[in-house]
Design an enzyme around this catalytic site. Structure first.
Site, PDB file in Angstrom:
ATOM      1  N   LEU A  70      26.141  40.586  38.215  1.00 54.52           N
ATOM      2  CA  LEU A  70      25.284  40.257  37.267  1.00 54.52           C
ATOM      3  C   LEU A  70      23.937  39.649  38.036  1.00 54.52           C
ATOM      4  O   LEU A  70      22.812  40.006  37.661  1.00 54.52           O
ATOM      5  CB  LEU A  70      25.659  39.389  36.307  1.00 54.52           C
ATOM      6  CG  LEU A  70      26.700  39.914  35.144  1.00 54.52           C
ATOM      7  CD1 LEU A  70      27.258  38.838  34.113  1.00 54.52           C
ATOM      8  CD2 LEU A  70      26.175  41.349  34.470  1.00 54.52           C
ATOM      9  N   ALA A  71      24.385  38.691  38.790  1.00 55.47           N
ATOM     10  CA  ALA A  71      23.058  37.980  39.463  1.00 55.47           C
ATOM     11  C   ALA A  71      22.302  38.890  40.444  1.00 55.47           C
ATOM     12  O   ALA A  71      21.346  38.866  40.617  1.00 55.47           O
ATOM     13  CB  ALA A  71      23.713  36.873  40.277  1.00 55.47           C
ATOM     14  N   HIS A 293      42.227  29.038  35.907  1.00 55.43           N
ATOM     15  CA  HIS A 293      42.175  29.414  34.479  1.00 55.43           C
ATOM     16  C   HIS A 293      43.439  29.387  33.701  1.00 55.43           C
ATOM     17  O   HIS A 293      44.516  29.891  34.197  1.00 55.43           O
ATOM     18  CB  HIS A 293      41.486  30.881  34.609  1.00 55.43           C
ATOM     19  CG  HIS A 293      41.159  31.272  33.188  1.00 55.43           C
ATOM     20  ND1 HIS A 293      42.098  31.395  32.153  1.00 55.43           N
ATOM     21  CD2 HIS A 293      39.959  31.645  32.767  1.00 55.43           C
ATOM     22  CE1 HIS A 293      41.284  31.862  30.928  1.00 55.43           C
ATOM     23  NE2 HIS A 293      40.038  32.202  31.469  1.00 55.43           N
ATOM     24  N   ARG A 358      39.259  24.215  30.842  1.00 57.58           N
ATOM     25  CA  ARG A 358      40.215  24.814  31.588  1.00 57.58           C
ATOM     26  C   ARG A 358      41.062  24.035  32.641  1.00 57.58           C
ATOM     27  O   ARG A 358      42.181  24.344  32.638  1.00 57.58           O
ATOM     28  CB  ARG A 358      39.697  26.017  32.469  1.00 57.58           C
ATOM     29  CG  ARG A 358      38.896  27.023  31.421  1.00 57.58           C
ATOM     30  CD  ARG A 358      38.112  28.251  32.430  1.00 57.58           C
ATOM     31  NE  ARG A 358      37.703  29.000  31.291  1.00 57.58           N
ATOM     32  CZ  ARG A 358      36.931  30.034  31.836  1.00 57.58           C
ATOM     33  NH1 ARG A 358      36.552  30.206  33.144  1.00 57.58           N
ATOM     34  NH2 ARG A 358      36.658  31.184  31.014  1.00 57.58           N
ATOM     35  N   HIS A 433      40.907  31.349  39.377  1.00 56.22           N
ATOM     36  CA  HIS A 433      39.969  32.338  38.711  1.00 56.22           C
ATOM     37  C   HIS A 433      38.708  32.336  39.595  1.00 56.22           C
ATOM     38  O   HIS A 433      37.930  33.310  39.927  1.00 56.22           O
ATOM     39  CB  HIS A 433      40.009  31.972  37.347  1.00 56.22           C
ATOM     40  CG  HIS A 433      38.925  32.608  36.347  1.00 56.22           C
ATOM     41  ND1 HIS A 433      38.886  33.997  36.672  1.00 56.22           N
ATOM     42  CD2 HIS A 433      37.909  32.253  35.651  1.00 56.22           C
ATOM     43  CE1 HIS A 433      38.074  34.616  35.508  1.00 56.22           C
ATOM     44  NE2 HIS A 433      37.450  33.282  35.096  1.00 56.22           N
ATOM     45  N   GLU A 457      27.846  33.103  41.666  1.00 53.02           N
ATOM     46  CA  GLU A 457      28.855  32.081  41.950  1.00 53.02           C
ATOM     47  C   GLU A 457      28.855  31.923  43.489  1.00 53.02           C
ATOM     48  O   GLU A 457      29.827  31.209  43.921  1.00 53.02           O
ATOM     49  CB  GLU A 457      30.146  33.040  41.568  1.00 53.02           C
ATOM     50  CG  GLU A 457      31.395  32.246  41.754  1.00 53.02           C
ATOM     51  CD  GLU A 457      32.845  33.007  41.386  1.00 53.02           C
ATOM     52  OE1 GLU A 457      33.923  32.508  41.693  1.00 53.02           O
ATOM     53  OE2 GLU A 457      32.790  34.083  40.947  1.00 53.02           O
ATOM     54  N   ARG A 467      34.042  24.377  35.659  1.00 55.24           N
ATOM     55  CA  ARG A 467      33.069  25.404  35.037  1.00 55.24           C
ATOM     56  C   ARG A 467      33.674  25.497  33.415  1.00 55.24           C
ATOM     57  O   ARG A 467      34.809  25.789  33.283  1.00 55.24           O
ATOM     58  CB  ARG A 467      33.047  26.642  35.324  1.00 55.24           C
ATOM     59  CG  ARG A 467      32.026  27.702  34.621  1.00 55.24           C
ATOM     60  CD  ARG A 467      31.817  29.037  35.572  1.00 55.24           C
ATOM     61  NE  ARG A 467      33.087  29.758  35.477  1.00 55.24           N
ATOM     62  CZ  ARG A 467      33.615  30.625  34.599  1.00 55.24           C
ATOM     63  NH1 ARG A 467      32.916  30.512  33.378  1.00 55.24           N
ATOM     64  NH2 ARG A 467      34.570  31.407  35.063  1.00 55.24           N
TER      65      ARG A 467
END
Length: 667
Positions: A70-71, A293, A358, A433, A457, A467
């Site tokens: 995505l980045a 996670h 989390r 995770h 990330e 996060r």
């Protein structure tokens, strides 16, 4: 710079220095790009004050982007459309196979569609609190601010977010918040967002502004006169070592959770791009901050090489419990009556229940399993699992409604475990995770190497020590679409830059170092496979730098990693040659970097004698077992400079002006 010695306390550390002798302390670090003034005006101020690169100049300015998640995809598409000359690299056979595609549950944004009291400031506050007050407030506020633009951008691209009956976008909750701000596309949010970014990227490829290089792995960053000017990459199909030069290098190469061997990361996810940059002078921020996670399919035996994530969104409607009595752990969960069940998160944290952050949910799952109340098959001496039960949700909503919201997740669970989660409670357990650590960057996302920018990330900047769920996608797209394009132009405004060719001594040296490393790995011809070293490293990391850390355990972990690394370079067996597709060689280079990173993670965890977020030191906890921060001594970013066997610690002290630091409570 003064070296820490046994028995000597740092001037700034009132706590005992558990890591004395493992590092030296350097000069303090300051984010010189961070704007001042009212927090709500800082991002607008920085955008206005950043210099511009005129449209006619952009076609003469070049950018290399490593990574197409995505980045990376968002940045390549946006910079290409702005008119820059962009080269995009990924080691997958298509940008669409980037690990962002695996994200399931959603993306946060402060649009307050539910009218339940959400706002930019509340998202900002929840994120800083969720990160246990170890993130920069300016960066987090900017992220909350641009979150609203991200959703509009993605809707315009055609991302099929879930909608309510009337056609409005739907929202659900994630851990650590009391509002519904998470936009989602069933359990395939990452896939749908990546398709949107990929389409934008391919549009620029067709326009000729972006050139893509698939099946290429970056193995070195080229630094000329102190500035990043390109990369050395290996064509993973032919083995050709290539030199690529540019005016700016952007790393969007993801996280390093695979240092633990077993994680939810894609098998190819690695640290090599950022670690090569670290060795060239880029500081590494907070490497020990690892997110565990809470809702993953449990380990089932020694045969596994990967773990599977079950979306945190399941905690909206699923209830987490274990038997109250150890004797009941062997029973069919449907035969255990309500009075025999311990809904431990609802009991301990009544205000948030199953939607605590989390790190807290993961730690409590470990605690009940350590008590002997875990469920599922024995793994070692314990049952490593807790129940995630949808019986109440099916009764309340009906099976059809549950299937509409979570159907693909339930199908995935059934295929992997052979159990029907509609009728039998899922079994889950925490797993590695995401990592909050990464290369240190300033407010402009520039590392300590000028011209080297880091997004998503791969950088450390926005999540502190933990996060919040659904914030990774928010940061990746935020960095790629809205932050980097506005800050990299300030650096590129100094262009056009001096042209380089491959004969420059710094370029020749970078290429030679890559070739020498490959030759060395292929020539060792030892007795052990690369995977055996990786698996042993992962066991060390999980045991001594995992969900709970102690000074004694971390010191032992460092010694074990150092011994393992020495054996690796003496006894690894890498099959094949360089001049072909060679996955054994690919893995060897990545594991070599993991062996160095693992040691730094342990040193970072050892020096930070406090518990915060995903970093839980057993020596620092409250009477009821919660994480106990030490703001007086450790309210800083730990930015590590590569120093061979003795890393150098630079502290960037954190200052909060818009919110008050306080002990986290979700009760």
């Amino acid at each position: 710079m003064t070296e820490s010695t046994p028995g000597q306390e740092s001037l700034e550390d009132r706590e005992p220095n558990d890591a004395a002798g493992y590092y030296v302390e350097g000069e303090p670090l300051f984010d010189k790009k961070a704007p001042t003034g009212p927090i709500a005006e800082r991002w607008d101020s920085r955008k206005f004050n950043a210099r511009l690169a005129a449209p006619a100049n952009r076609r003469n300015l070049s950018v290399i982007i490593v990574g197409t998640g995505l980045a990376g995809a968002a940045a390549a598409a946006t910079l290409g459309e702005a008119g820059y000359v962009v080269k995009s690299f990924c080691y997958q056979d298509s940008p669409r196979r980037a690990h962002s595609i695996a994200a399931q549950g959603g993306i946060n944004a402060a649009k307050n569609y539910k009218g339940d009291g959400d706002s930019v400031h509340r998202l900002f506050y929840d994120t800083v609190k969720g990160g246990d007050y170890r993130s920069r407030e300016s960066n987090v506020y900017r992220l909350a601010e641009i979150s609203r633009n991200i959703i509009d951008q993605c809707v315009a691209q055609g991302v099929p977010f879930a909608r309510e009956y009337g056609g409005l976008l739907d929202n659900r909750s994630f851990g650590g918040v009391q509002v519904s701000r998470t936009f989602y596309a069933r359990g395939q949010t990452g896939q749908q967002l990546l398709i949107g970014a990929y389409q934008a990227l391919e549009r620029q490829v067709a326009a000729g502004t972006v050139e893509t290089f698939t099946r290429h792995e970056m193995l070195e960053v080229i630094v000329v006169d102190g500035k990043a000017r390109g990369i050395i990459a290996r064509d993973m199909v032919t083995g050709e070592i290539q030199t690529h030069l540019a005016d700016v290098v952007v790393l969007a190469s993801g996280g390093y959770g695979n240092v633990y061997y077993l994680s939810t990361n894609a098998m190819g996810s690695n640290v090599t791009a950022t670690w090569r940059a670290h060795r060239k002078g880029a500081y590494f921020g907070n490497p020990c901050y690892t997110q565990i996670h809470p809702t993953c399919i449990p380990v089932s035996g020694e045969h596994q090489s990967k773990l599977t994530l079950m979306s945190e969104s399941l905690r909206n409607d699923g209830r987490i419990w274990v038997p109250k009595r150890r004797e009941d752990c062997d029973k069919d969960p449907r035969d255990i009556p309500e009075e025999g069940r311990d809904y431990y998160l609802e009991r301990i944290y009544p205000a948030f229940g199953n939607l605590v952050p989390r790190d807290i949910a993961s730690r409590q799952a470990k605690n009940v399993c350590d008590e002997g109340r875990g469920v599922g098959p024995m793994v070692g001496d314990f049952r490593r699992g807790v129940y995630l039960d949808f019986a109440d949700a099916v009764k309340r909503m009906g099976k059809a409604a549950v299937e509409e919201k979570y159907g693909n997740l339930f199908d995935m669970y059934a295929r992997i475990t052979g159990e029907d989660p509609y009728s039998v409670p899922m079994r889950i357990y925490p797993a590695v995770h995401y990592v909050m650590g990464g290369l240190w960057v300033d407010y402009d996302l520039q590392s300590t190497i000028p011209g080297l920018f880091v997004t998503g990330e791969a950088n450390f900047s926005d999540h502190g020590a933990n996060r919040l769920g659904a914030s990774a996608l928010m940061q990746g797209l935020g960095d790629g679409y809205f932050v980097l394009p506005n800050t990299v132009r300030d650096y590129l405004a100094d262009g056009p830059f001096e042209k380089l060719d491959e004969s420059h001594p710094a370029v020749v040296e970078a290429r030679a170092s890559v070739e020498e490393r490959i030759t060395t790995l292929l020539s060792i011809n030892g007795d052990r496979s690369v995977d055996s070293f990786h698996k042993e490293l992962g066991n060390i990391m999980w045991e001594y730098c995992g969900m709970e850390r102690t000074a004694e355990g971390l010191r032992k972990g460092i010694d074990l990693i150092r011994s393992l690394r020495e054996e690796f370079w003496r006894n690894v067996k890498v099959l094949g040659t360089n001049e072909s597709l060679n996955q054994s060689l690919e893995k060897a280079g990545r594991v070599a970097d993991f062996l160095e990173l693992g040691e730094l993670m342990c040193i970072d965890a050892l020096h930070r004698r406090e518990s915060c977020g995903g970093h839980f030191r057993a020596e620092s906890q409250t009477e009821d077992g919660e994480a106990l921060r030490n703001d007086e001594d450790y309210s800083y970013v730990a930015a590590w400079e590569f120093g061979g066997s003795t890393p150098v610690l630079h502290k960037e002290h954190l200052v909060y002006t818009a919110i008050e630091m306080k002990q986290r409570s979700y009760k």
